[in-house]
Design a protein around this motif. Structure first.
Motif, mmCIF file in Angstrom:
data_model
loop_
_atom_site.group_PDB
_atom_site.id
_atom_site.type_symbol
_atom_site.label_atom_id
_atom_site.label_comp_id
_atom_site.label_asym_id
_atom_site.label_seq_id
_atom_site.Cartn_x
_atom_site.Cartn_y
_atom_site.Cartn_z
ATOM 1 N N HIS A 13 35.696 -1.155 43.810
ATOM 2 C CA HIS A 13 35.302 -1.703 42.509
ATOM 3 C C HIS A 13 36.488 -2.254 41.711
ATOM 4 C CE1 HIS A 13 31.113 -0.591 42.739
ATOM 5 N NE2 HIS A 13 31.477 0.597 43.202
ATOM 6 N N LYS A 14 37.670 -2.263 42.307
ATOM 7 C CA LYS A 14 38.895 -2.759 41.666
ATOM 8 C C LYS A 14 39.155 -2.050 40.334
ATOM 9 C CE LYS A 14 38.547 -7.217 43.881
ATOM 10 N NZ LYS A 14 38.360 -8.646 43.730
ATOM 11 N N LEU A 15 39.087 -0.719 40.388
ATOM 12 C CA LEU A 15 39.353 0.135 39.242
ATOM 13 C C LEU A 15 40.558 1.003 39.542
ATOM 14 C CD1 LEU A 15 35.717 1.373 38.606
ATOM 15 C CD2 LEU A 15 36.957 -0.259 37.205
ATOM 16 N N SER A 16 41.116 1.603 38.499
ATOM 17 C CA SER A 16 42.192 2.559 38.727
ATOM 18 C C SER A 16 41.585 3.898 39.137
ATOM 19 C CB SER A 16 43.038 2.726 37.468
ATOM 20 O OG SER A 16 42.295 3.381 36.464
ATOM 21 N N ILE A 17 42.355 4.667 39.862
ATOM 22 C CA ILE A 17 41.889 5.988 40.301
ATOM 23 C C ILE A 17 41.615 6.868 39.087
ATOM 24 C CG2 ILE A 17 42.542 8.064 41.586
ATOM 25 C CD1 ILE A 17 44.064 6.244 43.515
ATOM 26 N N PHE A 18 42.441 6.712 38.059
ATOM 27 C CA PHE A 18 42.260 7.484 36.826
ATOM 28 C C PHE A 18 40.880 7.215 36.220
ATOM 29 C CE2 PHE A 18 42.630 7.646 32.167
ATOM 30 C CZ PHE A 18 42.911 8.991 32.016
ATOM 31 N N ASN A 19 40.483 5.952 36.161
ATOM 32 C CA ASN A 19 39.175 5.618 35.589
ATOM 33 C C ASN A 19 38.033 6.166 36.435
ATOM 34 O OD1 ASN A 19 40.168 4.332 33.354
ATOM 35 N ND2 ASN A 19 40.153 2.305 34.295
ATOM 36 N N VAL A 20 38.196 6.149 37.745
ATOM 37 C CA VAL A 20 37.152 6.691 38.622
ATOM 38 C C VAL A 20 37.038 8.200 38.426
ATOM 39 C CG1 VAL A 20 36.428 6.995 41.011
ATOM 40 C CG2 VAL A 20 37.408 4.830 40.290
ATOM 41 N N VAL A 21 38.168 8.888 38.289
ATOM 42 C CA VAL A 21 38.136 10.337 38.055
ATOM 43 C C VAL A 21 37.450 10.626 36.725
ATOM 44 C CG1 VAL A 21 39.564 12.373 37.627
ATOM 45 C CG2 VAL A 21 40.115 10.853 39.518
ATOM 46 N N LYS A 22 37.720 9.811 35.690
ATOM 47 C CA LYS A 22 37.045 9.983 34.404
ATOM 48 C C LYS A 22 35.537 9.806 34.550
ATOM 49 C CE LYS A 22 38.593 7.445 31.109
ATOM 50 N NZ LYS A 22 39.262 6.599 30.107
ATOM 51 N N MET A 23 35.138 8.829 35.357
ATOM 52 C CA MET A 23 33.714 8.599 35.581
ATOM 53 C C MET A 23 33.071 9.782 36.291
ATOM 54 S SD MET A 23 33.928 4.559 36.618
ATOM 55 C CE MET A 23 32.377 4.529 37.444
ATOM 56 N N THR A 24 33.785 10.393 37.232
ATOM 57 C CA THR A 24 33.223 11.542 37.945
ATOM 58 C C THR A 24 33.126 12.751 37.030
ATOM 59 O OG1 THR A 24 35.377 12.217 38.808
ATOM 60 C CG2 THR A 24 34.048 10.755 40.183
ATOM 61 N N LYS A 25 34.143 12.946 36.191
ATOM 62 C CA LYS A 25 34.134 14.103 35.277
ATOM 63 C C LYS A 25 33.031 13.971 34.229
ATOM 64 C CE LYS A 25 37.924 16.144 36.795
ATOM 65 N NZ LYS A 25 37.979 17.424 37.401
ATOM 66 N N SER A 26 32.779 12.733 33.760
ATOM 67 C CA SER A 26 31.757 12.545 32.728
ATOM 68 C C SER A 26 30.348 12.501 33.304
ATOM 69 C CB SER A 26 32.029 11.261 31.953
ATOM 70 O OG SER A 26 31.838 10.137 32.777
ATOM 71 N N GLY A 27 30.234 12.390 34.623
ATOM 72 C CA GLY A 27 28.930 12.400 35.250
ATOM 73 C C GLY A 27 28.292 11.031 35.389
ATOM 74 N N GLN A 28 29.063 9.965 35.214
ATOM 75 C CA GLN A 28 28.510 8.617 35.367
ATOM 76 C C GLN A 28 28.131 8.322 36.818
ATOM 77 O OE1 GLN A 28 31.570 6.116 33.707
ATOM 78 N NE2 GLN A 28 30.413 5.855 31.816
ATOM 79 N N VAL A 29 28.877 8.893 37.745
ATOM 80 C CA VAL A 29 28.579 8.693 39.167
ATOM 81 C C VAL A 29 28.333 10.061 39.806
ATOM 82 C CG1 VAL A 29 29.807 6.517 39.461
ATOM 83 C CG2 VAL A 29 31.047 8.628 39.698
ATOM 84 N N PRO A 30 27.354 10.154 40.708
ATOM 85 C CA PRO A 30 27.083 11.437 41.366
ATOM 86 C C PRO A 30 28.172 11.757 42.393
ATOM 87 C CG PRO A 30 25.618 9.741 42.203
ATOM 88 C CD PRO A 30 26.386 9.131 41.073
ATOM 89 N N THR A 31 28.600 13.009 42.419
ATOM 90 C CA THR A 31 29.675 13.410 43.322
ATOM 91 C C THR A 31 29.265 14.619 44.144
ATOM 92 O OG1 THR A 31 30.656 14.840 41.642
ATOM 93 C CG2 THR A 31 31.479 12.589 41.756
ATOM 94 N N GLU A 32 30.059 14.847 45.171
ATOM 95 C CA GLU A 32 29.875 16.014 46.032
ATOM 96 C C GLU A 32 31.269 16.507 46.398
ATOM 97 O OE1 GLU A 32 28.815 16.021 50.512
ATOM 98 O OE2 GLU A 32 26.927 16.041 49.396
#
Length: 94
Positions: A13-32
């Motif tokens: 998605h051409k994002l920074s890893i930091f932004n992706v981690v923020k998205m996972t912590k906030s629950g915007q994307v489902p994780t496992e």
């Protein structure tokens, strides 16, 4: 469902890893979370509906970039002219 690591998702998605981690912590994307070799590895689960929402939320910087580049280019040209005048004045003194 497809699984991607945080780094792979960021590059897709051409994002920074930091932004992706923020998205996972906030629950915007489902994780496992999976334990591999004694380490917790976070995998992002890809889903079509979630992907569409993420694409909408990603800001497009491409539209803003040329305007700011033109502005920055003009500012730098002005600064170069000022420096040339200053150099000319210093040469006259010497």
């Amino acid at each position: 469902m497809e699984k991607l690591t945080v780094k792979a998702y960021a590059t897709k998605h051409k994002l920074s890893i930091f932004n992706v981690v923020k998205m996972t912590k906030s629950g915007q994307v489902p994780t496992e979370t999976v334990v591999e070799n004694g380490k917790d590895v976070v995998y992002i689960l890809l889903d079509d509906t979630v992907e569409k929402e993420v694409q909408k939320s990603i800001l497009k910087e491409e539209n803003k970039e040329p305007y700011s580049l033109r502005k920055e280019n003009a500012r730098l040209k002005k600064e170069i002219e000022e420096l040339k005048k200053e150099i000319a004045q210093l040469k006259k003194r010497v």
